[in-house]
Design an enzyme around this catalytic site. Structure first.
Site, PDB file in Angstrom:
ATOM      1  N   ALA A  40       0.851  -1.138  -0.106  1.00  0.00           N
ATOM      2  CA  ALA A  40       0.074   0.011   0.154  1.00  0.00           C
ATOM      3  C   ALA A  40       0.811   1.317   0.126  1.00  0.00           C
ATOM      4  O   ALA A  40       2.107   1.064   0.254  1.00  0.00           O
ATOM      5  CB  ALA A  40      -0.774  -0.069   1.264  1.00  0.00           C
ATOM      6  N   GLU A  71      -2.777  -8.939  -0.752  1.00  0.00           N
ATOM      7  CA  GLU A  71      -4.282  -9.132  -0.695  1.00  0.00           C
ATOM      8  C   GLU A  71      -4.912  -8.910  -2.008  1.00  0.00           C
ATOM      9  O   GLU A  71      -5.902  -9.621  -2.286  1.00  0.00           O
ATOM     10  CB  GLU A  71      -4.492  -7.996   0.098  1.00  0.00           C
ATOM     11  N   GLU A  89       3.109  -6.047   7.318  1.00  0.00           N
ATOM     12  CA  GLU A  89       2.467  -4.893   7.975  1.00  0.00           C
ATOM     13  C   GLU A  89       2.995  -5.014   9.226  1.00  0.00           C
ATOM     14  O   GLU A  89       2.935  -3.793   9.848  1.00  0.00           O
ATOM     15  CB  GLU A  89       0.917  -5.137   7.735  1.00  0.00           C
ATOM     16  N   GLY A 145      -0.866  -4.736   0.541  1.00  0.00           N
ATOM     17  CA  GLY A 145      -1.868  -4.794  -0.081  1.00  0.00           C
ATOM     18  C   GLY A 145      -1.795  -5.555  -1.591  1.00  0.00           C
ATOM     19  O   GLY A 145      -2.815  -5.505  -2.075  1.00  0.00           O
TER      20      GLY A 145
END
Length: 259
Positions: A67, A113, A133, A110
């Site tokens: 991200a 994901e 993360e 991300g």
């Protein structure tokens, strides 16, 4: 498609809708506008009769390195709650047509994901997956803990999520996270070949099989079988079922229309 996008590249080739993340200078780091563009285009492809299957890939050296940290570094819990940004991610689960992911380089945070939102995942030999993360004092928030656990089981998912270690393509294949490891130079070619093969299948069967398989992840065996049976019966209302069985009896190739 004539519309241009700021963070992705979009095209249709041989009935395949193709979305490529396009922030190569930052290894396709995923920001909120990029997610909005991805979701919008995949939903458009889902409604487009010309598109039978979709491919999700990344331009440059990575699929997506994570991200965009700058976007969220100073955010507060209340701001994130009010923003409700993951609602858009949730819409990916409602796309009916098959999505095939092609991962090269990093698929982290991300990016991982997003890859896990695909129905089929192919990876180049240099691909690396992971959820770093925890090293930032946070955790996955777009489904990473749930999807990874359902794919590889609680014990191994716990290990990868708690350490933040990176998983090689070979390890991801071993644990059932991805479908194939492919030489990097052949990744898009092999992914497109697979997508084209899928695109030749009867569209309604593709939709209902995808739907039933996803239900199998969350439902009990009994509930899943009831759902499967409903979809099986439903296909007998389609012209494709009539054409498929008629062609079988007449020893010819069927012509499926998605009706």
């Amino acid at each position: 498609m004539s519309k241009t996008y700021e963070y992705i590249e979009v095209s249709i080739e041989s009935s395949i809708g193709i979305v490529k993340l396009n922030r190569p200078k930052v290894l396709n780091a995923i920001n909120r506008p990029m997610v909005s563009e991805i979701v919008t285009v995949l939903e458009e492809f889902d409604r487009n009769d010309e598109v039978k299957a979709m491919v999700l890939a990344g331009n440059g050296r990575a699929f997506a390195a994570g991200a965009d940290i700058d976007e969220m570094a100073e955010a507060t819990a209340i701001e994130l709650e009010l923003l409700n940004q993951f609602t858009e991610w949730d819409r990916l689960a409602w796309v009916k047509k098959p999505i095939i992911g092609a991962v090269q380089g990093f698929a982290l945070g991300g990016g991982f994901e997003l890859a896990l939102c695909c129905d089929i995942l192919f990876a180049a030999q240099d691909a690396e997956f992971g959820f770093p993360e925890i090293s930032l004092g946070v955790m996955p928030g777009a489904g990473g803990t749930q999807r990874l656990t359902k794919l590889m089981g609680k014990s191994k998912a716990m290990e990868w999520l708690l350490t933040g270690d990176r998983m090689s393509a070979k390890e991801a294949l071993h644990y059932g996270v991805i479908n194939r490891v492919i030489p990097k130079e052949l990744l898009m070619e092999e992914t497109m070949n697979f997508a084209k093969k899928i695109a030749k299948q009867p569209p309604l069967s593709l939709r209902l099989i995808k739907e039933s398989v996803h239900k199998a992840v969350d439902y009990s065996v009994y509930e899943g079988m009831q759902y499967e049976r409903k979809n099986f019966y439903l296909l007998f209302a389609s012209n494709d079922q009539k054409e498929g069985m008629r062609a079988f009896k007449e020893k010819r190739k069927p012509k499926f229309e998605g009706e």
